[in-house]
Design a protein around this motif. Structure first.
Motif, PDB file in Angstrom:
ATOM      1  N   GLY A 189     -14.426   4.652   3.315  1.00 47.94           N
ATOM      2  CA  GLY A 189     -14.578   5.872   2.549  1.00 47.94           C
ATOM      3  C   GLY A 189     -15.396   6.823   3.403  1.00 47.94           C
ATOM      4  N   LYS A 190     -15.369   8.097   3.063  1.00 54.52           N
ATOM      5  CA  LYS A 190     -16.119   9.098   3.811  1.00 54.52           C
ATOM      6  C   LYS A 190     -16.442  10.267   2.900  1.00 54.52           C
ATOM      7  CE  LYS A 190     -14.363   8.917   8.573  1.00 54.52           C
ATOM      8  NZ  LYS A 190     -15.524   8.373   9.239  1.00 54.52           N
ATOM      9  N   LYS A 191     -17.373  11.091   3.364  1.00 51.39           N
ATOM     10  CA  LYS A 191     -17.623  12.360   2.661  1.00 51.39           C
ATOM     11  C   LYS A 191     -16.403  13.252   2.809  1.00 51.39           C
ATOM     12  CE  LYS A 191     -21.840  13.420   4.335  1.00 51.39           C
ATOM     13  NZ  LYS A 191     -23.071  14.125   4.622  1.00 51.39           N
ATOM     14  N   GLU A 192     -16.212  14.122   1.851  1.00 50.50           N
ATOM     15  CA  GLU A 192     -15.166  15.153   1.932  1.00 50.50           C
ATOM     16  C   GLU A 192     -13.754  14.614   2.137  1.00 50.50           C
ATOM     17  OE1 GLU A 192     -16.604  17.884   4.895  1.00 50.50           O
ATOM     18  OE2 GLU A 192     -18.398  18.292   3.718  1.00 50.50           O
ATOM     19  N   MET A 193     -13.457  13.487   1.522  1.00 51.92           N
ATOM     20  CA  MET A 193     -12.080  12.999   1.584  1.00 51.92           C
ATOM     21  C   MET A 193     -11.207  13.928   0.733  1.00 51.92           C
ATOM     22  SD  MET A 193     -11.905   8.872   1.563  1.00 51.92           S
ATOM     23  CE  MET A 193     -12.698   8.532   0.023  1.00 51.92           C
ATOM     24  N   ASP A 194     -10.042  14.255   1.238  1.00 47.94           N
ATOM     25  CA  ASP A 194      -9.137  15.056   0.421  1.00 47.94           C
ATOM     26  C   ASP A 194      -8.261  14.120  -0.423  1.00 47.94           C
ATOM     27  OD1 ASP A 194      -7.143  14.078   2.045  1.00 47.94           O
ATOM     28  OD2 ASP A 194      -6.497  16.028   2.817  1.00 47.94           O
ATOM     29  N   ILE A 195      -7.334  14.705  -1.165  1.00 47.88           N
ATOM     30  CA  ILE A 195      -6.565  13.900  -2.112  1.00 47.88           C
ATOM     31  C   ILE A 195      -5.723  12.818  -1.408  1.00 47.88           C
ATOM     32  CG2 ILE A 195      -4.748  15.693  -2.298  1.00 47.88           C
ATOM     33  CD1 ILE A 195      -5.850  13.320  -5.123  1.00 47.88           C
ATOM     34  N   LEU A 196      -5.181  13.153  -0.248  1.00 44.44           N
ATOM     35  CA  LEU A 196      -4.385  12.142   0.466  1.00 44.44           C
ATOM     36  C   LEU A 196      -5.263  10.967   0.901  1.00 44.44           C
ATOM     37  CD1 LEU A 196      -1.548  11.438   1.668  1.00 44.44           C
ATOM     38  CD2 LEU A 196      -2.371  12.423   3.821  1.00 44.44           C
ATOM     39  N   ALA A 197      -6.454  11.270   1.400  1.00 47.71           N
ATOM     40  CA  ALA A 197      -7.382  10.219   1.830  1.00 47.71           C
ATOM     41  C   ALA A 197      -7.803   9.349   0.644  1.00 47.71           C
ATOM     42  CB  ALA A 197      -8.605  10.847   2.504  1.00 47.71           C
ATOM     43  N   LYS A 198      -8.026   9.992  -0.492  1.00 47.24           N
ATOM     44  CA  LYS A 198      -8.415   9.224  -1.691  1.00 47.24           C
ATOM     45  C   LYS A 198      -7.265   8.328  -2.159  1.00 47.24           C
ATOM     46  CE  LYS A 198     -11.861  12.561  -3.241  1.00 47.24           C
ATOM     47  NZ  LYS A 198     -12.104  13.751  -4.077  1.00 47.24           N
ATOM     48  N   ILE A 199      -6.067   8.874  -2.110  1.00 53.18           N
ATOM     49  CA  ILE A 199      -4.909   8.070  -2.506  1.00 53.18           C
ATOM     50  C   ILE A 199      -4.775   6.836  -1.617  1.00 53.18           C
ATOM     51  CG2 ILE A 199      -2.355   8.075  -2.400  1.00 53.18           C
ATOM     52  CD1 ILE A 199      -2.421  10.856  -3.684  1.00 53.18           C
ATOM     53  N   LEU A 200      -4.911   7.021  -0.318  1.00 57.32           N
ATOM     54  CA  LEU A 200      -4.798   5.871   0.586  1.00 57.32           C
ATOM     55  C   LEU A 200      -5.922   4.868   0.334  1.00 57.32           C
ATOM     56  CD1 LEU A 200      -3.512   4.355   2.946  1.00 57.32           C
ATOM     57  CD2 LEU A 200      -4.886   5.737   4.511  1.00 57.32           C
ATOM     58  N   PHE A 201      -7.136   5.376   0.165  1.00 57.98           N
ATOM     59  CA  PHE A 201      -8.282   4.493  -0.061  1.00 57.98           C
ATOM     60  C   PHE A 201      -8.060   3.620  -1.300  1.00 57.98           C
ATOM     61  CE2 PHE A 201     -12.441   3.425  -1.827  1.00 57.98           C
ATOM     62  CZ  PHE A 201     -13.097   2.922  -0.714  1.00 57.98           C
TER      63      PHE A 201
ATOM     64  N   VAL B 215       0.842  -1.196   0.000  1.00 57.68           N
ATOM     65  CA  VAL B 215       0.000   0.000   0.000  1.00 57.68           C
ATOM     66  C   VAL B 215       0.880   1.251   0.000  1.00 57.68           C
ATOM     67  CG1 VAL B 215      -1.760   1.304   1.277  1.00 57.68           C
ATOM     68  CG2 VAL B 215      -1.943  -1.182   1.089  1.00 57.68           C
ATOM     69  N   ALA B 216       1.939   1.224   0.803  1.00 56.04           N
ATOM     70  CA  ALA B 216       2.875   2.361   0.841  1.00 56.04           C
ATOM     71  C   ALA B 216       3.467   2.602  -0.551  1.00 56.04           C
ATOM     72  CB  ALA B 216       3.977   2.103   1.865  1.00 56.04           C
ATOM     73  N   GLU B 217       3.775   1.502  -1.230  1.00 53.92           N
ATOM     74  CA  GLU B 217       4.351   1.603  -2.582  1.00 53.92           C
ATOM     75  C   GLU B 217       3.355   2.261  -3.550  1.00 53.92           C
ATOM     76  OE1 GLU B 217       6.011  -2.271  -3.727  1.00 53.92           O
ATOM     77  OE2 GLU B 217       5.502  -1.774  -5.796  1.00 53.92           O
ATOM     78  N   GLN B 218       2.099   1.823  -3.482  1.00 49.14           N
ATOM     79  CA  GLN B 218       1.071   2.417  -4.353  1.00 49.14           C
ATOM     80  C   GLN B 218       0.801   3.874  -3.978  1.00 49.14           C
ATOM     81  OE1 GLN B 218      -0.200   1.152  -7.155  1.00 49.14           O
ATOM     82  NE2 GLN B 218       1.120  -0.607  -6.810  1.00 49.14           N
ATOM     83  N   CYS B 219       0.863   4.170  -2.679  1.00 51.08           N
ATOM     84  CA  CYS B 219       0.689   5.564  -2.227  1.00 51.08           C
ATOM     85  C   CYS B 219       1.757   6.437  -2.868  1.00 51.08           C
ATOM     86  CB  CYS B 219       0.805   5.659  -0.704  1.00 51.08           C
ATOM     87  SG  CYS B 219      -0.697   5.178   0.163  1.00 51.08           S
ATOM     88  N   GLU B 220       2.957   5.920  -2.925  1.00 53.55           N
ATOM     89  CA  GLU B 220       4.061   6.681  -3.523  1.00 53.55           C
ATOM     90  C   GLU B 220       3.795   6.939  -5.016  1.00 53.55           C
ATOM     91  OE1 GLU B 220       7.952   5.003  -2.924  1.00 53.55           O
ATOM     92  OE2 GLU B 220       8.910   6.632  -4.034  1.00 53.55           O
ATOM     93  N   VAL B 221       3.381   5.892  -5.717  1.00 54.42           N
ATOM     94  CA  VAL B 221       3.081   6.028  -7.153  1.00 54.42           C
ATOM     95  C   VAL B 221       2.027   7.120  -7.374  1.00 54.42           C
ATOM     96  CG1 VAL B 221       2.020   4.848  -9.136  1.00 54.42           C
ATOM     97  CG2 VAL B 221       3.655   3.620  -7.690  1.00 54.42           C
ATOM     98  N   LEU B 222       0.947   7.059  -6.586  1.00 50.94           N
ATOM     99  CA  LEU B 222      -0.161   8.002  -6.777  1.00 50.94           C
ATOM    100  C   LEU B 222       0.207   9.410  -6.297  1.00 50.94           C
ATOM    101  CD1 LEU B 222      -3.148   5.670  -5.749  1.00 50.94           C
ATOM    102  CD2 LEU B 222      -2.475   6.336  -8.064  1.00 50.94           C
ATOM    103  N   ALA B 223       0.996   9.482  -5.234  1.00 51.46           N
ATOM    104  CA  ALA B 223       1.414  10.799  -4.717  1.00 51.46           C
ATOM    105  C   ALA B 223       2.185  11.574  -5.784  1.00 51.46           C
ATOM    106  CB  ALA B 223       2.252  10.635  -3.456  1.00 51.46           C
TER     107      ALA B 223
END
Ligand SMILES: [Fe+2]
Ligand SMILES: [Fe+2]
Length: 184
Positions: free
Chosen positions: A112-124, A25-33
């Motif tokens: 998931g939640k309402k009003e997720m920001d970009i970091l939250a979406k990336i992690l999700f 997940v950390a690896e994918q977070c890096e790719v998306l970040a």
């Protein structure tokens, strides 16, 4: 705490399989970040730490929630394991000293939640598309994730919700809210 320190805590706390998942997940977070211009270090940190509470026993979770004034909602009462998001966020805040944005991302990573920001979406999204996952849609979602993060969140929510319906499982209201918000 540094990435290496938190990775070590995760390694000690989690099974080999879950630790590997966290690394993926950390690896994918890096790719998306990199794609979405989010600080890479922050994204990797939420990735490696997001499931830190996942393997706590149910009783331990209830106890932790009580001691740390974490509210348990109606759905979580029936599905205690969902609490690993809130508890994990609390641990990240208090022990790893994560900032508010990172804490909120971890809180939202399961339903998931309402009003997720970009970091939250990336992690999700990263949670669903690591190398440890082997569903047939994997490449499809990865390619959507690189182009349009909102569509990827929606795609994953839909997959999860469909699966929960088929298995006659509860669906958390936050998932519905998140989905509706993306569609509106
Ligand atoms: Fe999780
Ligand atoms: Fe996870």
């Amino acid at each position: 705490m540094t990435y290496q320190q938190i990775e070590q805590v995760a390694k000690n706390k989690l099974s080999e399989k879950r630790f590997y998942h966290s690394q993926c997940v950390a690896e994918q977070c890096e790719v998306l970040a990199k794609i979405y211009n989010v600080p890479i270090e922050k994204a990797k940190l939420v990735g490696i730490a997001h499931d830190i509470a996942k393997e706590m026993e149910k009783e331990e979770m209830k106890q932790y929630a009580k001691e740390n004034a974490i509210e348990i909602d109606e759905i979580e009462k029936h599905h205690i394991k969902l609490l690993h998001a809130k508890i994990g966020a609390d641990i990240c805040k208090k022990q790893f000293l994560f900032d508010e944005q990172m804490v909120r991302a971890i809180e939202a990573h399961t339903t998931g939640k309402k009003e997720m920001d970009i970091l939250a979406k990336i992690l999700f999204v990263a949670d669903a598309i690591g190398d440890d996952r082997n569903w047939e849609d994997l490449e499809e979602i990865r390619s959507i994730a690189k182009k349009d993060i909102n569509s990827a969140v929606l795609y994953i929510l839909d997959l999860n919700i469909k699966e929960r319906i088929e298995k006659k499982k509860l669906i958390h209201i936050d998932s519905i809210d998140c989905r509706n918000e993306l569609l509106m």
